[in-house]
Every structure is written in structure tokens, then in C-alpha cells.
Design an enzyme around this catalytic site. Structure first.
Site, short mmCIF file in Angstrom:
data_model
loop_
_atom_site.label_atom_id
_atom_site.label_comp_id
_atom_site.label_asym_id
_atom_site.label_seq_id
_atom_site.Cartn_x
_atom_site.Cartn_y
_atom_site.Cartn_z
N HIS A 61 20.41 67.50 -0.65
CA HIS A 61 20.60 66.09 -0.98
C HIS A 61 21.95 65.85 -1.64
CE1 HIS A 61 16.57 64.92 0.17
NE2 HIS A 61 16.06 65.87 -0.59
N GLN A 119 10.09 76.07 -2.34
CA GLN A 119 9.77 74.78 -2.94
C GLN A 119 8.41 74.31 -2.45
OE1 GLN A 119 13.74 72.41 -2.65
NE2 GLN A 119 12.51 71.54 -4.31
N ASP A 134 8.91 64.69 -3.92
CA ASP A 134 8.43 64.84 -2.54
C ASP A 134 6.94 65.16 -2.50
OD1 ASP A 134 10.72 64.16 -1.17
OD2 ASP A 134 11.50 66.19 -1.14
#
Length: 251
Positions: A43, A144, A172
Site C-alpha cells: 500500500h 498476515q 482488512d
């Protein structure tokens, strides 16, 4: 004690996220006392060339450089490892197959499938044998957990050989439940509890990204048992400090 050893012994470490591709930012943060810093290539607009420069600065400042890759892509993982990253944080690992792919991309045969290059990590070609041994013993793979699918498969993910730990991506994960950013919703809390129980059962280090630069939230997560903690990110440290100080002055 290396970062790998700290992960294996469940020792508390605190790192942060680099999203701005300037070496001075990485140097300032690396000299601030963080145990590790993650260059974010998912990101951010950071390129591979910039990532290598940041890795160099972080490492030369006595801090451990990691890279959060943009995807579970063996070519990208290979290239950031060749650039000198000590390990990777891999997004959206939702199954044991995903976890195994990440490990294989970091490790050389026979454990993995990583191709051999002679770049910065290998001493530009003159230190491959030492690096090969280092990769086997010290390279780091953090997965993750940021989707409800990962929560549903958490034990098999964490039992994957070569996975050193995990880090919760709270935004998320909550988003996968249809409620991005609503961390106190019962479904989100339940998902986090499932992951925590699995980590305790398997005896693997637990990680969490505390996004707001608020020390009280970081302390709360330490109190909950998390030991691999990412604390905020460069742009938020800058933004919150500027806004907070101006607000104090104007009020």
C-alpha cells in the site's frame, strides 16, 4: 539475540511500517529504537529500487529490515530477499497452501524453490555460501491474517513448517466481515479470539498492527499477549504530530 531467535522465544519486539520512500525517514525511524522496520510494498508507491535503498539504510542503522510484499508472488519475494531484506510479511495468507508458497519463495532448495541470484544479499556474488546458511537459519516468514478465510483455516496455516509467526491486519480482517474498521463488533472480536487461541495452542508468536500512533493501544495489545507488534507508520506519525501540535497552539 537475532530477530529470528526473539520470535522463537516469544520475546516482545516492536516495529513499524515505512510507506514513504525516502532514506532519511527510514534512517530516523531506524535510529529511534524500533526492533524492526517493514518496508511496505503493498500500500505505497515504493519501488524495488527504493526498497533496496531503504533496506540498506535500516540495516546499516542497526535495525532489522523486513518487507511487506504486495502479494504472495515468488518473483517479488525473491527480489526483495536478494535486495537484502531479512524476511517478508506476506498479505492475505488464507490457507496452508498460501503459507507454504510463501515459505518456499524465501528458502532455497531443498526446503524451498527460490532461484539463486548474486545480488546485494549475497555480497554481490562473493558471499553466497554464508548467505545460503543464513537463509536456512535466520530468514523470516510472517503471514498476515487479514481475512475470515484465514481465521477459518488458522491452525493449518500456523502449523505450516517455516512460518515464524503471524500479524493481524485489523482493517482488512474486519473488512472481510463487511465492517471495515469496526474493531469492537462481536464478529470481529470473535475472529480475533479464535486466532489467539490457535496461536496459544500451537505456541507460535502472535502479531498485531496497531495503526493509530497511540501508546495506550500498543500497551493494551501487549497486555493481551501479542509479542510481534507493528506500531503505526511513518506518514501517520508525521500527520498526527503536526495536527496535534497545531491544535494545541490554536486552542
Amino acid at each position: 539475540m537475532s530477530l529470528k531467535q526473539k520470535l522463537q522465544t516469544n520475546t516482545l519486539t516492536i516495529g513499524s511500517w515505512i510507506t514513504l520512500g525516502h532514506p532519511a525517514i527510514a534512517e530516523i525511524m531506524a535510529q529511534s529504537g524500533f526492533d524492526w522496520l517493514t518496508v511496505d510494498m503493498e500500500h505505497s508507491a515504493i519501488t524495488l529500487t527504493e526498497a533496496q535503498q531503504l533496506i540498506q539504510v535500516i540495516e546499516l542503522s542497526g535495525c532489522v529490515p523486513l518487507v511487506r510484499v504486495g502479494s504472495n508472488d515468488p518473483n517479488l519475494i525473491k527480489r526483495v530477499m536478494d535486495a537484502g531484506s531479512h524476511g517478508v510479511i506476506v498479505p492475505m495468507v488464507n490457507s496452508a497452501k498460501d503459507a507454504e508458497a510463501a515459505v518456499k519463495a524465501v528458502k532455497y532448495p531443498p526446503v524451498g524453490t527460490r532461484g539463486v541470484g548474486l545480488a546485494r544479499a549475497q555480497g554481490y556474488g562473493v558471499d553466497f555460501e554464508n548467505y545460503k546458511e543464513w537463509v536456512e537459519k535466520e530468514s523470516i516468514v510472517i503471514v498476515q491474517i487479514e481475512h475470515i478465510d484465514a481465521v477459518n483455516n488458522i491452525e493449518e496455516i500456523l502449523l505450516t513448517e517455516g512460518v515464524d509467526g503471524f500479524i493481524i491486519g485489523p482493517y482488512d480482517l474486519s473488512g472481510s466481515l463487511g465492517m471495515p474498521g469496526d474493531f469492537n463488533e462481536p464478529e470481529v472480536c470473535e475472529a480475533l479470539e479464535i486466532v489467539k487461541k490457535a496461536a496459544k495452542k500451537i505456541n507460535i508468536i502472535s502479531g498485531f498492527h496497531v495503526v493509530p500512533p497511540e501508546p495506550s493501544q500498543l500497551k493494551d495489545k501487549i497486555g493481551e499477549g501479542y509479542r510481534f507488534l507493528a506500531y503505526s507508520l511513518d506518514s501517520l506519525f508525521l500527520a498526527e504530530t503536526c495536527r496535534s501540535d497545531l491544535e494545541k497552539i490554536r486552542n
